[in-house]
Write a protein that holds these residues in place. Structure first.
Motif, PDB file in Angstrom:
ATOM      1  N   LEU A  70      39.027  62.475  50.309  1.00  4.59           N
ATOM      2  CA  LEU A  70      37.779  61.796  49.955  1.00  4.59           C
ATOM      3  C   LEU A  70      38.036  60.923  48.732  1.00  4.59           C
ATOM      4  CD1 LEU A  70      35.438  64.922  50.278  1.00  4.59           C
ATOM      5  CD2 LEU A  70      35.731  63.086  51.950  1.00  4.59           C
ATOM      6  N   ARG A  71      37.436  59.719  48.749  1.00  4.68           N
ATOM      7  CA  ARG A  71      37.620  58.783  47.632  1.00  4.68           C
ATOM      8  C   ARG A  71      36.279  58.124  47.328  1.00  4.68           C
ATOM      9  NH1 ARG A  71      42.971  59.702  45.851  1.00  4.68           N
ATOM     10  NH2 ARG A  71      44.367  59.636  47.631  1.00  4.68           N
ATOM     11  N   SER A  72      36.152  57.633  46.102  1.00  2.00           N
ATOM     12  CA  SER A  72      34.903  56.975  45.744  1.00  2.00           C
ATOM     13  C   SER A  72      34.657  55.776  46.657  1.00  2.00           C
ATOM     14  CB  SER A  72      34.932  56.521  44.283  1.00  2.00           C
ATOM     15  OG  SER A  72      36.049  55.719  44.037  1.00  2.00           O
ATOM     16  N   HIS A  73      33.388  55.534  46.915  1.00  2.00           N
ATOM     17  CA  HIS A  73      32.873  54.421  47.729  1.00  2.00           C
ATOM     18  C   HIS A  73      32.958  54.654  49.242  1.00  2.00           C
ATOM     19  CE1 HIS A  73      32.301  52.159  44.101  1.00  2.00           C
ATOM     20  NE2 HIS A  73      33.542  52.422  43.768  1.00  2.00           N
ATOM     21  N   GLN A  74      33.497  55.757  49.683  1.00  2.00           N
ATOM     22  CA  GLN A  74      33.428  56.042  51.122  1.00  2.00           C
ATOM     23  C   GLN A  74      31.968  56.329  51.498  1.00  2.00           C
ATOM     24  OE1 GLN A  74      36.271  59.247  51.379  1.00  2.00           O
ATOM     25  NE2 GLN A  74      37.990  57.855  51.722  1.00  2.00           N
ATOM     26  N   LYS A  75      31.580  55.828  52.667  1.00  2.00           N
ATOM     27  CA  LYS A  75      30.193  55.987  53.129  1.00  2.00           C
ATOM     28  C   LYS A  75      30.028  57.317  53.868  1.00  2.00           C
ATOM     29  CE  LYS A  75      28.485  51.824  52.046  1.00  2.00           C
ATOM     30  NZ  LYS A  75      29.158  51.753  50.724  1.00  2.00           N
ATOM     31  N   GLN A 123      27.426  59.668  56.434  1.00  2.00           N
ATOM     32  CA  GLN A 123      26.287  59.747  57.351  1.00  2.00           C
ATOM     33  C   GLN A 123      25.714  61.158  57.274  1.00  2.00           C
ATOM     34  OE1 GLN A 123      25.169  57.192  58.968  1.00  2.00           O
ATOM     35  NE2 GLN A 123      26.891  55.780  58.776  1.00  2.00           N
ATOM     36  N   THR A 124      24.412  61.236  57.021  1.00  2.00           N
ATOM     37  CA  THR A 124      23.747  62.543  57.038  1.00  2.00           C
ATOM     38  C   THR A 124      22.552  62.438  57.989  1.00  2.00           C
ATOM     39  OG1 THR A 124      21.985  62.224  55.390  1.00  2.00           O
ATOM     40  CG2 THR A 124      24.216  62.606  54.543  1.00  2.00           C
ATOM     41  N   ALA A 125      21.965  63.589  58.328  1.00  2.00           N
ATOM     42  CA  ALA A 125      20.784  63.585  59.195  1.00  2.00           C
ATOM     43  C   ALA A 125      19.624  62.863  58.523  1.00  2.00           C
ATOM     44  CB  ALA A 125      20.395  65.027  59.525  1.00  2.00           C
ATOM     45  N   GLN A 126      19.669  62.775  57.179  1.00  3.36           N
ATOM     46  CA  GLN A 126      18.575  62.151  56.425  1.00  3.36           C
ATOM     47  C   GLN A 126      18.873  60.696  56.055  1.00  3.36           C
ATOM     48  OE1 GLN A 126      19.895  65.215  55.711  1.00  3.36           O
ATOM     49  NE2 GLN A 126      18.195  66.407  56.515  1.00  3.36           N
ATOM     50  N   GLY A 127      20.030  60.190  56.450  1.00  2.00           N
ATOM     51  CA  GLY A 127      20.363  58.798  56.121  1.00  2.00           C
ATOM     52  C   GLY A 127      21.726  58.693  55.468  1.00  2.00           C
ATOM     53  N   GLU A 128      22.012  57.480  54.972  1.00  2.00           N
ATOM     54  CA  GLU A 128      23.339  57.204  54.406  1.00  2.00           C
ATOM     55  C   GLU A 128      23.505  57.715  52.985  1.00  2.00           C
ATOM     56  OE1 GLU A 128      25.116  53.441  54.156  1.00  2.00           O
ATOM     57  OE2 GLU A 128      25.752  53.446  56.241  1.00  2.00           O
ATOM     58  N   GLY A 129      24.713  58.027  52.658  1.00  2.00           N
ATOM     59  CA  GLY A 129      25.063  58.365  51.285  1.00  2.00           C
ATOM     60  C   GLY A 129      26.397  57.743  50.945  1.00  2.00           C
ATOM     61  N   VAL A 135      28.221  66.886  56.862  1.00  2.00           N
ATOM     62  CA  VAL A 135      27.989  65.440  56.924  1.00  2.00           C
ATOM     63  C   VAL A 135      29.274  64.765  57.414  1.00  2.00           C
ATOM     64  CG1 VAL A 135      26.290  65.542  55.062  1.00  2.00           C
ATOM     65  CG2 VAL A 135      28.696  65.074  54.503  1.00  2.00           C
ATOM     66  N   GLN A 136      29.150  63.498  57.787  1.00  2.54           N
ATOM     67  CA  GLN A 136      30.299  62.738  58.273  1.00  2.54           C
ATOM     68  C   GLN A 136      30.683  61.687  57.237  1.00  2.54           C
ATOM     69  OE1 GLN A 136      31.808  63.359  61.394  1.00  2.54           O
ATOM     70  NE2 GLN A 136      30.457  65.155  61.325  1.00  2.54           N
ATOM     71  N   VAL A 137      31.962  61.622  56.928  1.00  2.70           N
ATOM     72  CA  VAL A 137      32.453  60.652  55.952  1.00  2.70           C
ATOM     73  C   VAL A 137      33.305  59.624  56.680  1.00  2.70           C
ATOM     74  CG1 VAL A 137      33.710  60.324  53.789  1.00  2.70           C
ATOM     75  CG2 VAL A 137      32.544  62.502  54.234  1.00  2.70           C
ATOM     76  N   SER A 138      33.038  58.359  56.412  1.00  2.00           N
ATOM     77  CA  SER A 138      33.798  57.282  57.041  1.00  2.00           C
ATOM     78  C   SER A 138      35.063  57.028  56.226  1.00  2.00           C
ATOM     79  CB  SER A 138      32.928  56.024  57.093  1.00  2.00           C
ATOM     80  OG  SER A 138      33.686  54.949  57.569  1.00  2.00           O
ATOM     81  N   ILE A 139      36.211  57.377  56.804  1.00  2.00           N
ATOM     82  CA  ILE A 139      37.495  57.163  56.132  1.00  2.00           C
ATOM     83  C   ILE A 139      38.355  56.294  57.041  1.00  2.00           C
ATOM     84  CG2 ILE A 139      39.555  58.232  55.147  1.00  2.00           C
ATOM     85  CD1 ILE A 139      37.941  60.711  54.558  1.00  2.00           C
ATOM     86  N   ARG A 140      38.605  55.081  56.573  1.00  2.00           N
ATOM     87  CA  ARG A 140      39.284  54.080  57.396  1.00  2.00           C
ATOM     88  C   ARG A 140      38.542  53.952  58.726  1.00  2.00           C
ATOM     89  NH1 ARG A 140      43.264  56.210  54.059  1.00  2.00           N
ATOM     90  NH2 ARG A 140      43.634  58.033  55.326  1.00  2.00           N
TER      91      ARG A 140
END
Lengths: 129, 399
Positions: free
Chosen positions: B330-335, B337-343, B373-378
């Protein structure tokens, strides 16, 4: 640690070893691992993937940074080093043994055109100052 | 191969020590050296020669030439959690505020309430806010006497902070003097054996500092010794004259205290769940959305800069901890997805203590501890679990 004379190198800090069967083995250099620091994650390309020269195809991550690894030449991935999944720190302890992936090059002459150890070392020296 | 540089630009923080490729933007594909060029304009601390002599890898840290590590960052991290290590933090700025009614000025200037510290030497962590509620800086104030409070601010924000303090004082407390103590250096000695090592080197300060509680300082003449830090471990931060610091540093080293770089400082503070200014919060962030509610005193009827804005804006996001369940970092600025919206991840790295990747992330308020939650990595979405932080402190895992 000096860069082995029997390997070829890229300006983007990969080393390339030509095997007797005409395939090549790829890793990152001593200089690269030293800059990145303690390695914690390696993602090698999938076996069978066709790569173009200079295409991003693997990722190495240290505690402090993520770095792309590029295909030194065009070709097909024929192996990935799964040992690095659980022991990425091998890249730090022995960068020229801890290979990341192997390619069957489209054209072996492309490999001959890569940098030799002396030229690569001169590049490293020039970047350091 | 190319990578995030271990340097950072205008905001002056070590974002890229835990940075990720999307910050590279358009430049990420170029074949380029990612280490630093010699830069004659970098500022140096009085320990610069000592760092180099000890084999440090030096980086541009917000305009300062600072050690990122002296070998293995992970070894340095464990060294502090399990024993003791020392950090050069001389780039941080000591500010003395002196004069009549200092406390009243700080009550107005800061989001935390200076009235909470009444025991001499006692320290308080606080945000300093803009009128609009954004965080100008996070800092520590020490109550020494009713006519002297000491403040320690971040390196990259120091000039901005002091200008703001002086501007506010000109209107609200013109009798005060605000002095940047550029004559001082600072060394943080951290770890379970930190205090014992400091007393070994400075036996003359033992009696006046062994009585210190956590978050309390003593003014021992040349040495100002605070039981504070940024690692989640016990220890001292010692402020002393610049010309004395090199002798102190080498004496500590001779006593067995190893130098620790800013790389390990970042993973230690992240495990300890401590915010990094410029990364977890800045002038665009409401402190109540940065895990700082415990430092913002909205209960008293005291007015302070930024209070009206905080009361007018109900937070919709919050800072949570994440532990990565899949393989990766995990790194800063990765987006996210949660059930309640983006983080978004604000700080992320590999945790040497947990041997997993961890992060602080800003997510919608509805996200709960235990959620996945889901983290977008590459090009992938990886699973991470929401946890209550800190992740590790006092040599132990907290989760």
């Amino acid at each position: 640690m000096s860069n082995p004379g029997n390997l070829k190198y890229t300006a983007s800090h990969e080393w390339v070893k030509t095997e007797v069967d005409g395939t090549i083995t790829i890793g990152i250099t001593q200089h690269a691992q030293e800059l990145l620091g303690d390695m914690v994650f390696v993602e090698a390309p999938a076996v069978g993937r066709k790569l173009k020269a200079k295409e991003e195809c693997a990722v190495v991550e240290s505690v402090k940074a993520a770095a792309d690894v590029y295909a030194p030449v065009s070709g097909e991935v024929i192996a990935a080093n799964s040992e690095l999944d659980s022991a990425p720190e091998r890249i730090n302890s022995d960068p020229y043994a801890a290979w990341i992936f192997k390619i069957k090059p489209d054209n072996l002459a492309d490999v001959a055109a890569l940098l030799d150890a002396a030229v690569y070392q001169a590049l490293v020296d020039s970047e350091a100052h | 191969m190319s990578a995030c540089p271990t340097t950072e630009g205008a905001d002056g923080f070590i974002r890229n020590l835990s940075g990720i490729k999307d910050r590279w933007g358009a430049t990420r594909n170029r074949v380029a050296p990612f280490f630093l060029k010699a830069n004659m304009t970098l500022k140096t601390t009085p320990l610069n020669a000592a760092h180099r002599a000890m084999g440090a890898k030096m980086v541009d840290f917000g305009g300062w030439d600072m050690p990122v590590n002296y070998g293995s960052q992970i070894d340095e991290h464990h060294q502090v959690r399990n024993d003791v290590g020392m950090f050069d933090v001389s780039h941080m700025r000591v500010v003395d505020v002196k004069g009549i009614r200092v406390r009243a000025f700080l009550r107005y200037l800061l989001a935390n309430n200076a009235d909470k510290i009444t025991l001499p030497g006692k320290a308080l962590y606080s945000a300093m806010l803009q009128p609009e509620g954004g965080v100008i800086d996070d800092l520590i104030i020490y109550f020494m006497t009713e006519e002297w409070f000491r403040i320690v601010v971040n390196a990259g924000t120091a000039d901005k902070d002091i200008a703001w303090m002086k501007q506010q004082a000109a209107t609200h407390a013109p009798q005060l003097t605000i002095t940047s103590r550029d004559d001082l250096a600072m060394v943080a000695i951290q770890g379970p054996n930190a205090r014992a090592k400091v007393w070994q080197v400075l036996p003359q300060i033992k009696s006046s500092t062994e009585v210190l509680q956590n978050f309390q300082a003593a003014d021992c003449g040349e040495y100002f010794v605070a039981r504070t830090g940024y690692t989640g471990e016990d220890g001292f931060e010692v402020m002393l004259p610049k010309e004395k610091v090199e002798i102190f540093w080498y004496a500590l080293n001779k006593a067995g205290v190893k130098p620790i770089g800013l790389g390990a400082r970042d993973t230690l503070r992240l495990e300890a769940g401590m915010n990094l200014y410029g990364q977890d919060m800045d002038e665009t962030i409401n402190p109540l959305e940065a895990g700082m509610a415990w430092t913002v005193d909205l209960k008293s009827d005291r007015n302070f800069i930024g209070k009206a804005a905080l009361l007018a804006n109900t937070p919709t996001r919050k800072l949570v901890g994440l532990v990565l369940l899949d393989r990766g970092v995990l790194r800063s600025h990765q987006k996210i997805q949660t059930a309640q919206g983006e983080g978004e991840i604000t700080s992320g790295s590999f945790s040497p203590t947990l041997e997993k990747s961890i992060a602080l992330a800003r997510v919608p308020n509805g996200v709960q501890i235990g959620d996945t939650v889901q983290v977008s990595i590459r090009d992938k979405m990886l699973a991470a679990q929401v946890v209550k932080y800190p992740f590790a402190r006092n040599g132990k895992r907290c989760i």
